[in-house]
Each structure stands twice: as structure tokens, then as C-alpha cells.
Design a protein around this motif. Structure first.
Motif, PDB file in Angstrom:
ATOM      1  N   GLU A   1       0.827  -1.213   0.000  1.00 10.66           N
ATOM      2  CA  GLU A   1       0.000   0.000   0.000  1.00 10.66           C
ATOM      3  C   GLU A   1       0.864   1.267   0.000  1.00 10.66           C
ATOM      4  O   GLU A   1       0.464   2.296  -0.533  1.00 10.66           O
ATOM      5  CB  GLU A   1      -0.956   0.007   1.202  1.00 10.66           C
TER       6      GLU A   1
ATOM      7  N   GLU B   1       2.650  -7.575   2.601  1.00 12.36           N
ATOM      8  CA  GLU B   1       1.258  -7.222   2.914  1.00 12.36           C
ATOM      9  C   GLU B   1       0.981  -7.499   4.380  1.00 12.36           C
ATOM     10  O   GLU B   1       1.398  -8.535   4.910  1.00 12.36           O
ATOM     11  CB  GLU B   1       0.276  -8.101   2.119  1.00 12.36           C
ATOM     12  N   LEU B   2       0.243  -6.611   5.026  1.00 11.17           N
ATOM     13  CA  LEU B   2      -0.275  -6.897   6.355  1.00 11.17           C
ATOM     14  C   LEU B   2      -1.612  -7.611   6.220  1.00 11.17           C
ATOM     15  O   LEU B   2      -2.277  -7.518   5.188  1.00 11.17           O
ATOM     16  CB  LEU B   2      -0.490  -5.596   7.123  1.00 11.17           C
ATOM     17  N   VAL B   3      -2.007  -8.313   7.281  1.00 12.09           N
ATOM     18  CA  VAL B   3      -3.375  -8.833   7.340  1.00 12.09           C
ATOM     19  C   VAL B   3      -4.308  -7.640   7.552  1.00 12.09           C
ATOM     20  O   VAL B   3      -3.989  -6.725   8.317  1.00 12.09           O
ATOM     21  CB  VAL B   3      -3.499  -9.846   8.500  1.00 12.09           C
ATOM     22  N   PHE B   4      -5.419  -7.637   6.836  1.00 11.48           N
ATOM     23  CA  PHE B   4      -6.441  -6.600   7.034  1.00 11.48           C
ATOM     24  C   PHE B   4      -7.654  -7.210   7.722  1.00 11.48           C
ATOM     25  O   PHE B   4      -8.038  -8.337   7.443  1.00 11.48           O
ATOM     26  CB  PHE B   4      -6.903  -6.041   5.686  1.00 11.48           C
ATOM     27  N   GLU B   5      -8.254  -6.452   8.644  1.00 12.36           N
ATOM     28  CA  GLU B   5      -9.511  -6.891   9.270  1.00 12.36           C
ATOM     29  C   GLU B   5     -10.647  -6.231   8.519  1.00 12.36           C
ATOM     30  O   GLU B   5     -10.737  -4.992   8.485  1.00 12.36           O
ATOM     31  CB  GLU B   5      -9.602  -6.403  10.726  1.00 12.36           C
TER      32      GLU B   5
ATOM     33  N   TYR C   1       0.864 -10.667   6.361  1.00 14.30           N
ATOM     34  CA  TYR C   1       0.256 -11.695   5.508  1.00 14.30           C
ATOM     35  C   TYR C   1       1.329 -12.301   4.606  1.00 14.30           C
ATOM     36  O   TYR C   1       1.417 -13.500   4.435  1.00 14.30           O
ATOM     37  CB  TYR C   1      -0.863 -11.062   4.681  1.00 14.30           C
ATOM     38  N   THR C   2       2.191 -11.458   4.058  1.00 17.94           N
ATOM     39  CA  THR C   2       3.343 -11.978   3.320  1.00 17.94           C
ATOM     40  C   THR C   2       4.509 -10.998   3.415  1.00 17.94           C
ATOM     41  O   THR C   2       4.321  -9.786   3.325  1.00 17.94           O
ATOM     42  CB  THR C   2       3.007 -12.260   1.835  1.00 17.94           C
TER      43      THR C   2
ATOM     44  N   LYS D   1      12.754 -15.903  -1.140  1.00 13.39           N
ATOM     45  CA  LYS D   1      11.962 -16.860  -1.911  1.00 13.39           C
ATOM     46  C   LYS D   1      10.527 -16.391  -2.139  1.00 13.39           C
ATOM     47  O   LYS D   1       9.890 -16.755  -3.133  1.00 13.39           O
ATOM     48  CB  LYS D   1      11.941 -18.217  -1.209  1.00 13.39           C
TER      49      LYS D   1
ATOM     50  N   ALA E   1       9.623 -15.144  -5.477  1.00 17.62           N
ATOM     51  CA  ALA E   1       9.315 -16.147  -6.504  1.00 17.62           C
ATOM     52  C   ALA E   1       7.875 -16.627  -6.326  1.00 17.62           C
ATOM     53  O   ALA E   1       7.088 -16.641  -7.276  1.00 17.62           O
ATOM     54  CB  ALA E   1      10.291 -17.313  -6.407  1.00 17.62           C
ATOM     55  N   ASN E   2       7.526 -16.983  -5.085  1.00 14.01           N
ATOM     56  CA  ASN E   2       6.171 -17.479  -4.822  1.00 14.01           C
ATOM     57  C   ASN E   2       5.105 -16.458  -5.182  1.00 14.01           C
ATOM     58  O   ASN E   2       4.093 -16.789  -5.805  1.00 14.01           O
ATOM     59  CB  ASN E   2       6.030 -17.828  -3.335  1.00 14.01           C
ATOM     60  N   ASN E   3       5.323 -15.209  -4.777  1.00 12.28           N
ATOM     61  CA  ASN E   3       4.287 -14.207  -5.048  1.00 12.28           C
ATOM     62  C   ASN E   3       4.193 -13.870  -6.535  1.00 12.28           C
ATOM     63  O   ASN E   3       3.130 -13.488  -7.013  1.00 12.28           O
ATOM     64  CB  ASN E   3       4.496 -12.963  -4.180  1.00 12.28           C
TER      65      ASN E   3
ATOM     66  N   LEU F   1       4.393 -16.177  -8.805  1.00 16.11           N
ATOM     67  CA  LEU F   1       3.503 -17.254  -9.256  1.00 16.11           C
ATOM     68  C   LEU F   1       2.053 -16.983  -8.854  1.00 16.11           C
ATOM     69  O   LEU F   1       1.134 -17.091  -9.667  1.00 16.11           O
ATOM     70  CB  LEU F   1       3.985 -18.592  -8.692  1.00 16.11           C
ATOM     71  N   TYR F   2       1.825 -16.602  -7.577  1.00 17.23           N
ATOM     72  CA  TYR F   2       0.454 -16.336  -7.143  1.00 17.23           C
ATOM     73  C   TYR F   2      -0.195 -15.259  -8.004  1.00 17.23           C
ATOM     74  O   TYR F   2      -1.345 -15.366  -8.397  1.00 17.23           O
ATOM     75  CB  TYR F   2       0.417 -15.876  -5.677  1.00 17.23           C
ATOM     76  N   ARG F   3       0.560 -14.215  -8.252  1.00 14.10           N
ATOM     77  CA  ARG F   3      -0.051 -13.060  -8.915  1.00 14.10           C
ATOM     78  C   ARG F   3      -0.148 -13.226 -10.429  1.00 14.10           C
ATOM     79  O   ARG F   3      -1.125 -12.818 -11.040  1.00 14.10           O
ATOM     80  CB  ARG F   3       0.735 -11.793  -8.557  1.00 14.10           C
TER      81      ARG F   3
END
Lengths: 331, 331
Positions: free
Chosen positions: A193, A214-218, A233-234, A239, A242-244, A246-248
Motif C-alpha cells: 500500500e 502485505e499486512l493482514v487486514f480486518e 500476511y506476506t 523466496k 518467486a512465490n508471489n 507465481l500467485y499473482r
């Protein structure tokens, strides 16, 4: 007749030279802050290859993804702008509510300055301030504060607005990629953000193309607000980059750009080599003490991997004609 | 003269009618499987409003995001295709290695059929099979299996290829949105990589615009592979659909579409109302026993929220002229 013949020869030669110059200058126009060194040639030859329908290495347009790290890759990181933001915001809280001045951790803010320079000596104390400045407010409240910071604050070295610490050659490279059908993403350890507050304005990167920590959002469905929690959150470093990716994106990016500094980009660059298409890796080396900064990594892992895996290394000193828009920090 | 006057009147009237018809038929062409009921009019009037530069409610093109749930919103969910995939894959493993047949949980696969129909009676047993079919393989291996499934398997009701259980009116709606500058995303509880196997072919949605549940991947930089882990990274149901919209887009979508069934879409629809722009919510109600299915929720929460928060409800029976491409399941 002979005179005319010589004129004709000169005329033809000048036509050829103009044609040649024109071709080179088109390229120069697009990457004009890049020196005509090997790296620039490699970039152009890669792009020509993968955009040519008759090439073995042609990549369909909807598979052309580029990922760029941010701190030290798109803008200066000495100090890291988000770390400046954290102190800026804590100081602002004290100005608004002077009672805070004598309570922890606000009474320690002055420890982040040494001879007027910003330094993080106490990482735990710093993290405590991160908690206060990043968490507990809504998404919109945080965004406003980040935008304020970018409007109000100047970068210590050069005393310039934050928009002037971006690297001019990278702005050109991102435009060049976009012109060639690429979707350009940020993939950085910075908080998403925070980067979204300027990604469009500074880099032309839309907010949905920012990948960060990223933080966790409520989520509160009654007030319809998202509040920033204290949990991560992440943590988009190492590494996770690399993972993000792939996710995105759903696949590796084919063009990946990071920098020497923390070693945090090596997995992102390496993962781009898992693409089924021909890929390109670029590692920025901060070797220009005069125009920017000179720094390296303790273990030198980024440069080692660059050699091992055949990545292109940018020497800021040799490969970039100009570093900042307006050459702001010349010492 | 009088005769001519009447002719002229008819001529003018027919011109006006043609003009009028033309305008309506253009609209009908784009959403031709939608009945001319209130919902269709609301959609068209919303799109006209937000794309009109002179309207108070104009939305800049780069802020036009739509999110669609998948199961029960874009295709049929009785049974859910991904649940079919899980059993398909377990059966395939047994065919490849018949010794498995007598060991847990493979010896229980037959319990998922009742009078030839697929039913999940034992959720824990099912989750065990999910583990076997979704985890431990690389991203590419899983993708191949999912693609095989979509090629080989037919949907029980109607005995049609999987591409024929998508809702024709939704294909038209997504195209209509895209023509009006929208970026259309899936936001579904289904596993992201499973949906990515068909999102482009079935819906025209590129893989980077698929938001779903995600497993943790283990990245191995030596072999450059991503292996699917046994942990969930995100379970994209309920509130997570609001959170993941924010993570991925950076803001609420302005157009959100879900369905009555599990109540899993209510937070996604509600969050779209947090947009600073005028937003639109659409809730699909499965009330067409003859052409699709008739089902509801135990607590009826989706319809309750639709009333409370002023969402548009689609009656599949009344608002959709045609449900499937080729009207496949007529009973």
C-alpha cells in the motif's frame, strides 16, 4: 562530371549515414540514458528476438511479463524511503500530540540520527515504530499519510523531492518494455500500500501490478472498512518473491530486474529462468560513488548467482549515462 | 397531396422506428441471452452512467474492475467441477496403480456415488483425497492433470463437455464489461491453478486475473520448480474474498457478481460498496429447476443481504432467456 560524381558519392554516403543514424537514434531515444555498452545491446537484441514472429524465441504478447524490484532497483535506497516514512510519521504523531514525546518509543526517535544522517542502529526499536506507523489504521487513512509523506518530504542526499530519486534509465526501460507489449509489475519487499501511493505517478505502474509485503487486514462489513492488522500476511523478500510472482501472474515473469544490496532479489531473478520462454535477468550494481552510492553485499551472493546463472549485470557507473532525472545528486 | 402527406408520415415514422429498433437491438446483441427485465435495464443504465464523461458517476477507465465468483456464478455447481476433478484424479491413480485399490482412502471412492450420482457424504474422507490430488506435485504436473480432466470428463447432468456448463448470459456480460473498459477478474473459492487451466479459454480471463484459494508452494531454486505443499496459503471464501480483492486490485471492484448457494459471496459483494465510485452488485439465484437447478441456502443470508444492501438479484428463470450455450440440460 567528376566533381558531380564526387557530389553524388557524398550525397549517397550522407543518405546512408542518415539512415543508419536514424535507426540508432530511434533506439537511443527510447533508452537514451543507457550507454552504448554490452548490456544495452543485450536488452535490445532480446526484445527484438522475442517480439519477432518469425523468431524461434517469439513470445506471445499476453505472456510478456516483467517484474522489477523497487528499493535500489527503481529508486535510491540509502536510506530506504519507507524507513524515512516510518520516522517521518512518528515525528508527526509527536507534533500532533506533544505528550508522546517522553514516552516509549517516541523518546528514542532522535537515536535514528547520527550527525544529521538517518541510521537504524536498533532494529527492534525500529520495528516497534513500524508497528505504530503501519498498523491499526484503515487502508484509506494509511494511504493519506503515505501521500502526505511523498508530498512533504525531501530525500536527504541531494535534498530533492522523492520523485527525483527514481532512476531515469529504468523509467526508459519500463516504457520500452511496455511499448513492446509487456505488462510491467513491481515485486518488492516494500509494503504494497505504501508503494501503491506512487507507483502510477512515478513509474506508470497501475496499483494492481504492485506486488509487495502485505499486512493482514480486518474487514468490517458494517462500516465497510479494511483495518491494518499487526500480523504480516506476506513478507515479500527472498523466496517469497518467486512465490508471489507465481500467485499473482500464474507463471514466471520472462524479464526480471533486481539489485545488488541485500541479496533479496536472487530468487525472483532465478525463478524467471523457470519460464518456458527465453527469459532475461538484469542485476543493478551500485558502483557509482560519485553520482549515486557505492555499496555491496557482505557475502556477494547476488553477483555470484549472476555469474552462475548468466544474468546481465548493470554497472551504474559504466552502463548508465544519466542516473536521475536532472542528475540530482552529483557530489 | 393528402395521400403524399400520409406517405411522408409513414416514412418518417418508419425511420424513427428503425432508429429506435437499431438502438435497442445493439443492446440486445450484446446481452442477447438476457430477458428484457429490470435487471438487464439496471446493468445497461449503470454502464451508460459510469462510462459517460459528463455524468456525475463517471469512472475513469483504469478504475473499472469487475469480480465474478466462479462456481454457481459462471458455471454450474451441482456437482462442483473441482470436486469432480478430485474423484477423477483419485480414480486415475488407481487405474495406473491397481494395488492402491484396496488401501485407504482409495477403497472408499465408491462411497462418493449414490445411484450413479456424485455426492460428498464424508467430508473428512473427501479432504483426504483432496490432499492426494492437489498436493505434493509441481505446478506444471498439476496443470497437466487439470487440463486432462477438462479434455476427458463430461458433466453428469446433460453429459456435456465441461465448456458447455458455463452460463451464456455471463459470457455476454463479461464481454459487455470488457467492451466498456473493464478488467474482469474471477474471485472464487476454487483453487487458483485449477481455474487457470481454463479461465482464458472458457471466459476470456487471463491467468493473472484469477483470484482463488492458494496452496503454499515450496520453491526449489536448483531445479527451478514450485511444488504444491500441504498447507493453504489462502482459503478464498467469505471475508477472504474481500481481503484478496484488496490485495490483488488495491481497491474494491466496482462491479461484483456472486450467487445464492453457500453464502460465500456476500462479503465480496458488500466490499464492492466500499468503492469511492458508484458500484453495482449482482446476485444469481438458482430458481430454474427446469433448465438448471433449484436450490437455496439454509439461512438465506445472501438474499437477506441483497435486500438490506440493495443488490440486484438475477432470477435465472425470469431474467435469463438462455442459460447454457446450446441450452444443454433442458430436462
Amino acid at each position: 562530371m567528376r566533381k558531380n560524381g564526387i557530389f553524388m558519392l557524398f550525397f549517397l554516403l550522407s543518405l546512408m549515414l542518415t539512415a543508419g543514424t536514424k535507426k540508432i537514434s530511434t533506439v537511443n531515444d527510447e533508452l537514451s540514458s543507457w550507454s552504448n555498452t554490452k548490456v544495452k545491446k543485450e536488452i535490445i537484441s532480446y526484445i527484438n528476438e522475442i517480439t519477432d514472429k518469425n523468431s524461434l524465441y517469439f513470445i506471445p504478447e499476453d505472456e510478456r511479463f516483467a517484474v522489477f524490484d523497487n528499493d535500489g532497483t527503481l529508486w535510491a535506497e540509502k536510506p530506504v524511503p519507507e524507513e524515512m516514512f516510518i520516522i517521518y510519521y512518528a515525528e508527526k504523531m509527536v507534533r500532533k500530540n506533544p505528550k508522546l514525546k517522553n514516552s516509549m518509543p517516541f523518546n528514542k526517535i532522535k537515536d535514528f540520527y547520527e550527525n544529521g544522517k538517518f541510521v537504524i542502529k536498533d532494529r527492534m526499536l525500529f520495528d516497534e515504530i513500524v508497528g505504530i506507523t503501519h498498523r491499526g489504521m484503515t487502508k484509506d487513512e494509511f494511504r493519506k499519510t503515505a501521500e502526505e509523506f511523498f508530498r512533504e518530504v525531501k530525500y536527504p542526499k541531494g535534498d530533492v523531492p522523492m520523485s527525483k530519486i527514481v532512476y531515469q534509465p529504468q523509467l526508459e526501460l519500463m516504457n520500452y518494455l511496455r511499448k513492446n507489449g509487456f505488462k510491467v509489475y513491481i515485486c518488492s519487499g516494500g509494503e504494497t500500500e505504501f508503494m501503491r501511493a506512487i507507483s502510477k505517478e512515478y513509474y506508470g505502474i497501475p496499483e494492481e501490478q504492485v506486488i509487495g509485503s502485505e499486512l493482514v487486514f480486518e474487514y468490517d462489513e458494517n462500516n465497510n472498512t479494511m483495518t491494518r492488522n499487526s500480523k504480516l500476511y506476506t513478507d515479500n523478500n527472498g523466496k517469497a518473491k518467486a512465490n508471489n510472482t507465481l500467485y499473482r501472474l500464474g507463471r514466471p515473469a520472462v524479464f526480471a530486474v533486481g539489485n545488488v544490496g541485500s541479496g533479496g532479489d536472487i530468487y525472483m531473478l532465478r525463478y524467471s529462468q523457470a519460464s518456458k520462454y527465453k527469459s532475461f535477468q538484469l542485476l543493478i550494481n551500485h558502483d557509482d560513488e560519485k553520482r549515486e552510492f557505492l555499496y555491496n553485499e557482505k557475502n556477494g551472493i547476488s553477483l555470484k548467482w549472476a555469474e552462475k546463472y548468466n544474468w546481465n549485470v548493470v554497472s551504474m557507473k559504466d552502463d548508465w549515462k544519466q542516473i536521475f532525472p536532472g542528475q540530482v545528486f552529483s557530489n
